[in-house]
Design an enzyme around this catalytic site. Structure first.
Site, mmCIF file in Angstrom:
data_model
loop_
_atom_site.group_PDB
_atom_site.id
_atom_site.type_symbol
_atom_site.label_atom_id
_atom_site.label_comp_id
_atom_site.label_asym_id
_atom_site.label_seq_id
_atom_site.Cartn_x
_atom_site.Cartn_y
_atom_site.Cartn_z
ATOM 1 C CB SER A 1 -0.867 -0.025 1.267
ATOM 2 O OG SER A 1 -1.428 1.235 1.495
ATOM 3 C CE1 TYR B 1 -4.061 -2.678 5.727
ATOM 4 C CE2 TYR B 1 -3.506 -0.381 5.248
ATOM 5 C CZ TYR B 1 -3.838 -1.656 4.812
ATOM 6 O OH TYR B 1 -3.945 -1.913 3.465
ATOM 7 C CE LYS C 1 -1.607 -4.302 3.469
ATOM 8 N NZ LYS C 1 -1.903 -5.645 2.970
HETATM 9 P P1 NAD Z 1 -11.165 -6.913 1.290
HETATM 10 O O1 NAD Z 1 -11.392 -6.876 2.755
HETATM 11 O O2 NAD Z 1 -12.311 -6.679 0.385
HETATM 12 O O3 NAD Z 1 -10.478 -8.290 0.883
HETATM 13 C C1 NAD Z 1 -9.638 -9.000 1.752
HETATM 14 C C2 NAD Z 1 -10.154 -10.417 1.814
HETATM 15 O O4 NAD Z 1 -9.307 -11.193 2.659
HETATM 16 C C3 NAD Z 1 -11.566 -10.516 2.381
HETATM 17 O O5 NAD Z 1 -12.347 -11.277 1.489
HETATM 18 C C4 NAD Z 1 -11.390 -11.237 3.723
HETATM 19 O O6 NAD Z 1 -12.498 -12.047 4.027
HETATM 20 C C5 NAD Z 1 -10.134 -12.030 3.462
HETATM 21 N N1 NAD Z 1 -9.319 -12.357 4.633
HETATM 22 C C6 NAD Z 1 -8.839 -11.534 5.592
HETATM 23 N N2 NAD Z 1 -8.073 -12.212 6.457
HETATM 24 C C7 NAD Z 1 -8.062 -13.509 6.034
HETATM 25 C C8 NAD Z 1 -7.438 -14.685 6.491
HETATM 26 N N3 NAD Z 1 -6.682 -14.705 7.586
HETATM 27 N N4 NAD Z 1 -7.638 -15.836 5.808
HETATM 28 C C9 NAD Z 1 -8.420 -15.853 4.692
HETATM 29 N N5 NAD Z 1 -9.024 -14.759 4.212
HETATM 30 C C10 NAD Z 1 -8.841 -13.600 4.877
HETATM 31 O O7 NAD Z 1 -9.981 -5.867 0.981
HETATM 32 P P2 NAD Z 1 -9.428 -5.339 -0.403
HETATM 33 O O8 NAD Z 1 -9.749 -3.905 -0.500
HETATM 34 O O9 NAD Z 1 -9.791 -6.246 -1.485
HETATM 35 O O10 NAD Z 1 -7.875 -5.434 -0.107
HETATM 36 C C11 NAD Z 1 -7.095 -6.540 -0.520
HETATM 37 C C12 NAD Z 1 -5.655 -6.295 -0.084
HETATM 38 O O11 NAD Z 1 -5.190 -5.073 -0.631
HETATM 39 C C13 NAD Z 1 -5.471 -6.207 1.431
HETATM 40 O O12 NAD Z 1 -4.249 -6.809 1.766
HETATM 41 C C14 NAD Z 1 -5.384 -4.720 1.653
HETATM 42 O O13 NAD Z 1 -4.655 -4.407 2.807
HETATM 43 C C15 NAD Z 1 -4.659 -4.268 0.402
HETATM 44 N N6 NAD Z 1 -4.874 -2.858 0.069
HETATM 45 C C16 NAD Z 1 -6.157 -2.410 -0.079
HETATM 46 C C17 NAD Z 1 -6.366 -1.060 -0.370
HETATM 47 C C18 NAD Z 1 -7.776 -0.519 -0.500
HETATM 48 O O14 NAD Z 1 -7.944 0.692 -0.411
HETATM 49 N N7 NAD Z 1 -8.783 -1.345 -0.730
HETATM 50 C C19 NAD Z 1 -5.269 -0.202 -0.520
HETATM 51 C C20 NAD Z 1 -3.980 -0.706 -0.383
HETATM 52 C C21 NAD Z 1 -3.794 -2.045 -0.089
#
Ligand code: NAD
Ligand code: UDP
Length: 346
Positions: free
Chosen positions: A131, A156, A160
């Site tokens: 991120s 958080y 990362k």
């Molecule tokens: P999201 O919450 O929609 O998706 C994450 C998924 O991981 C969910 O479906 C959740 O059920 C699953 N999950 C969490 N912990 C788990 C575990 N221990 N075992 C199995 N499944 C698990 O989030 P997203 O927006 O799709 O983000 C995906 C990734 O991208 C994350 O790592 C997040 O930190 C990163 N990210 C997101 C953003 C954003 O703004 N959306 C920005 C930068 C980075």
């Protein structure tokens, strides 16, 4: 029994989530076989229906926790994927401040467990969801991959940074492993088909879901957090990347690793548009793109926000051959279409 590793099979952890489901679509469209593992802690199984409606293929789904060693061993025993895209993590910055242990446990144990089994089972390629938060309040903008990371401002963000370091060190110690960390800027929007999109639970923290819920009448009024930042209009500047463009970046990064085109075993890429957009510009852009008046007010700054961050995307453009393609107005239309679709609005 001799195991044949399948270079066209990808394990997508967190694949029923927002970015994971869009990435599953792009992988399937590019000819990959997708196995999703998710514990559904922040997503809904119905996203698989959406993926199937768009692609005509339903990914294999395993409901399990990536921190659960027994379950992960069964997964690695059962499927011969050569690449992993590791999305599974908790992502709410504010919640991570209130419940740091929950974040450290989930986000660190999940990547450690996945990496451990990748080494044990001889799987080669891992793509990690990092991120822009790792840059913190950068001294110089736009940020390049060489811009020094600042101390994280939340648990958080810390997870990362630590996960990037764990990945770098593990790749350095295992000659058969390659890793790429993609540093996402602000992913927004939904698939243009409106079959998949973001499903925030409770009150959204992020700007675009808050905007679409306000437009749908679920929230009364959008608060713009701060109009006194040292930016052209006083509101914060961010780099909003369309989720489908972001999903495509995962496919090219996987292809780079599987075809042996990495310049070094561990690489980092910014994934953004390179264009700073202010909160006020985004709100106006949403209104114009969708012909809607939004109810909004100026509110105090939100703790922990940096005034501005946007990406220098030269490295991703040149090395991955990837560019953000979708216009912001199209992305904001897709966000509103998705919100209307899930609410059953016209
Ligand atoms: P999201 O919450 O929609 O998706 C994450 C998924 O991981 C969910 O479906 C959740 O059920 C699953 N999950 C969490 N912990 C788990 C575990 N221990 N075992 C199995 N499944 C698990 O989030 P997203 O927006 O799709 O983000 C995906 C990734 O991208 C994350 O790592 C997040 O930190 C990163 N990210 C997101 C953003 C954003 O703004 N959306 C920005 C930068 C980075
Ligand atoms: N923001 C806002 N009102 C909201 C949510 C967010 O003004 O209800 C602002 C926030 O202060 C930041 C930008 O929108 O400047 C993007 O915030 P978001 O939480 O979407 O992503 P972040 O950049 O914090 O990861």
């Amino acid at each position: 029994m001799e195991r044949t590793i399948n270079s066209k099979m990808v394990l997508v952890t967190g694949g029923t989530g927002y970015i994971g489901s869009h990435t599953a679509v792009e992988l399937i469209n590019a000819g990959y076989e997708v196995v999703i593992v998710d514990n559904l802690s922040n997503s809904d199984i119905t996203s698989l229906d959406g993926v199937e409606r768009i692609t005509g293929h339903r990914p294999t789904f395993v409901e399990a926790d990536c921190c659960d060693r027994d379950a992960m061993r069964r997964l690695f025993e059962s499927y011969n994927f050569d690449s992993v895209i590791h999305f599974a993590a908790f992502k709410a910055v504010g919640e991570s401040v209130a419940e740091p242990m929950k974040y450290y446990r989930n986000n660190m144990l999940s990547i450690l467990t996945i990496l451990e089994f990748m080494c044990e089972y001889g799987r080669h390629n891992i793509l990690f969801s990092s991120s822009a938060t790792v840059y913190g309040d950068a001294d110089k903008l736009p940020v390049t991959e060489l811009t020094p990371r600042k101390p994280a401002t939340s648990p958080y963000g810390n997870t990362k940074q630590m996960a990037e370091d764990i990945l770098r060190d593990t790749v350095a110690a295992n000659s058969s492993l390659r890793g790429i960390a993609l540093r996402y800027f602000n992913p927004i929007g939904a698939h243009p088909s409106a079959h998949i999109g973001e499903l925030p639970r409770g009150v959204p923290n992020n700007l675009v879901p808050y905007i679409t819920q306000t437009a749908a009448g679920i929230r009364e009024c959008l608060s713009i957090f701060g109009d006194d930042y040292p930016t052209p209009d006083g509101s914060c500047l961010r780099d909003y990347i369309d989720v489908v463009d972001l999903a495509r970046a995962h496919v090219v990064a996987i292809e780079r690793m599987t075809s042996g085109r990495c310049k070094c075993p561990y690489e980092v890429f910014n994934v953004g548009t390179g264009n700073p957009v202010s909160v006020m510009e985004l709100v106006r852009g949403f209104e114009q793109a969708n012909g809607i008046k939004l109810n909004y007010k100026i509110a105090p700054r939100r703790a922990g926000d940096v005034a501005a961050v946007w990406a220098d995307t030269t490295l991703a453009n040149e090395e991955l051959g990837w560019h953000a393609e979708r216009e912001l107005s199209d992305t904001l239309r897709s966000a509103w279409l998705w919100e209307r679709t899930i609410r059953g609005l016209k």
